[in-house]
Design a protein around this motif. Structure first.
Motif, PDB file in Angstrom:
ATOM      1  N   LEU A  31     -41.057  16.461  76.775  1.00  0.00           N
ATOM      2  CA  LEU A  31     -40.817  15.120  77.219  1.00  0.00           C
ATOM      3  C   LEU A  31     -41.086  14.139  75.851  1.00  0.00           C
ATOM      4  N   MET A  32     -42.062  14.319  75.266  1.00  0.00           N
ATOM      5  CA  MET A  32     -42.195  13.509  73.986  1.00  0.00           C
ATOM      6  C   MET A  32     -40.851  13.666  72.844  1.00  0.00           C
ATOM      7  N   THR A  33     -40.528  14.787  72.996  1.00  0.00           N
ATOM      8  CA  THR A  33     -39.510  14.948  71.897  1.00  0.00           C
ATOM      9  C   THR A  33     -38.336  14.464  72.415  1.00  0.00           C
ATOM     10  N   ARG A  34     -37.951  14.421  73.771  1.00  0.00           N
ATOM     11  CA  ARG A  34     -36.841  13.517  74.376  1.00  0.00           C
ATOM     12  C   ARG A  34     -36.827  12.214  74.200  1.00  0.00           C
ATOM     13  N   ARG A  35     -38.145  11.445  74.297  1.00  0.00           N
ATOM     14  CA  ARG A  35     -38.522  10.170  74.078  1.00  0.00           C
ATOM     15  C   ARG A  35     -38.212   9.764  72.681  1.00  0.00           C
ATOM     16  N   ILE A  36     -38.739  10.606  71.685  1.00  0.00           N
ATOM     17  CA  ILE A  36     -38.475  10.328  70.195  1.00  0.00           C
ATOM     18  C   ILE A  36     -37.315  10.454  69.930  1.00  0.00           C
ATOM     19  N   GLU A  37     -36.375  11.202  70.369  1.00  0.00           N
ATOM     20  CA  GLU A  37     -34.895  11.202  70.229  1.00  0.00           C
ATOM     21  C   GLU A  37     -34.243   9.990  70.626  1.00  0.00           C
ATOM     22  N   GLU A  66     -44.890  12.228  63.031  1.00  0.00           N
ATOM     23  CA  GLU A  66     -44.853  13.666  63.020  1.00  0.00           C
ATOM     24  C   GLU A  66     -43.584  14.524  63.153  1.00  0.00           C
ATOM     25  N   LEU A  67     -42.769  13.800  64.127  1.00  0.00           N
ATOM     26  CA  LEU A  67     -41.517  14.623  64.454  1.00  0.00           C
ATOM     27  C   LEU A  67     -40.397  14.394  63.430  1.00  0.00           C
ATOM     28  N   VAL A  68     -40.306  13.170  63.037  1.00  0.00           N
ATOM     29  CA  VAL A  68     -39.284  12.563  62.163  1.00  0.00           C
ATOM     30  C   VAL A  68     -39.560  12.475  60.716  1.00  0.00           C
ATOM     31  N   GLY A  69     -40.879  12.429  60.403  1.00  0.00           N
ATOM     32  CA  GLY A  69     -41.188  12.577  58.888  1.00  0.00           C
ATOM     33  C   GLY A  69     -41.435  11.268  58.229  1.00  0.00           C
ATOM     34  N   MET A  73     -27.962  17.425  64.576  1.00  0.00           N
ATOM     35  CA  MET A  73     -28.428  17.131  63.427  1.00  0.00           C
ATOM     36  C   MET A  73     -29.600  16.137  63.320  1.00  0.00           C
ATOM     37  N   THR A  74     -29.896  15.363  64.222  1.00  0.00           N
ATOM     38  CA  THR A  74     -30.730  14.405  64.073  1.00  0.00           C
ATOM     39  C   THR A  74     -31.980  14.704  64.943  1.00  0.00           C
TER      40      THR A  74
END
Length: 130
Positions: free
Chosen positions: A56-62, A96-99, A124-125
């Motif tokens: 869920l958090m990955t979807r939110r960050i995306e 953490e996820l994107v850098g 890609m992103t």
């Protein structure tokens, strides 16, 4: 794993993909999958390689990345828009996820990616744990 279990897990994953900005917790997602919370968490992790919360958090960050590329919202507005309630937690997870921090990502020039079709850009992103 039974075919029915996969269909139920996919229903919960689709709920997260569609309703990422809504307050979602594991019991709510487990109900969508017609499973107990503990069983759902174990099966989801076994099938998709990450916990339901991390997915869920990955979807939110995306989604936050897409909103930040537009540049018309502040980091705080993006945080709220994607369903996060804590700016600190959002910024930490984003970094953490994107850098890079959300602010740095927002101010970076994204015009080179503008002519890229959305389906490729999304792939890609997509943020991922390395």
């Amino acid at each position: 794993m039974a075919f029915e279990d996969l269909a139920h897990l996919r229903r919960a994953r689709d709920l997260m993909d569609r309703e990422y900005a809504r307050p979602l917790d594991v019991p709510t997602m487990a109900r969508a999958a017609l499973m107990s919370s503990a069983h759902f968490s174990r099966r989801f992790r076994a099938e998709y390689g990450e916990t339901p919360y991390n997915y869920l958090m990955t979807r939110r960050i995306e989604r936050a990345m897409a909103l930040l590329r537009r540049g018309d919202l502040s980091v705080t507005e993006v945080c709220v828009e994607v369903g996060c309630t804590s700016l600190g937690s959002f910024s930490s997870r984003f970094t953490e996820l994107v850098g890079e921090t959300p602010s740095a990502y927002r101010t970076r020039d994204h015009t080179a990616a503008a002519p890229v079709p959305a389906c490729y850009s999304k792939t890609m992103t997509r943020p991922s744990r390395i």
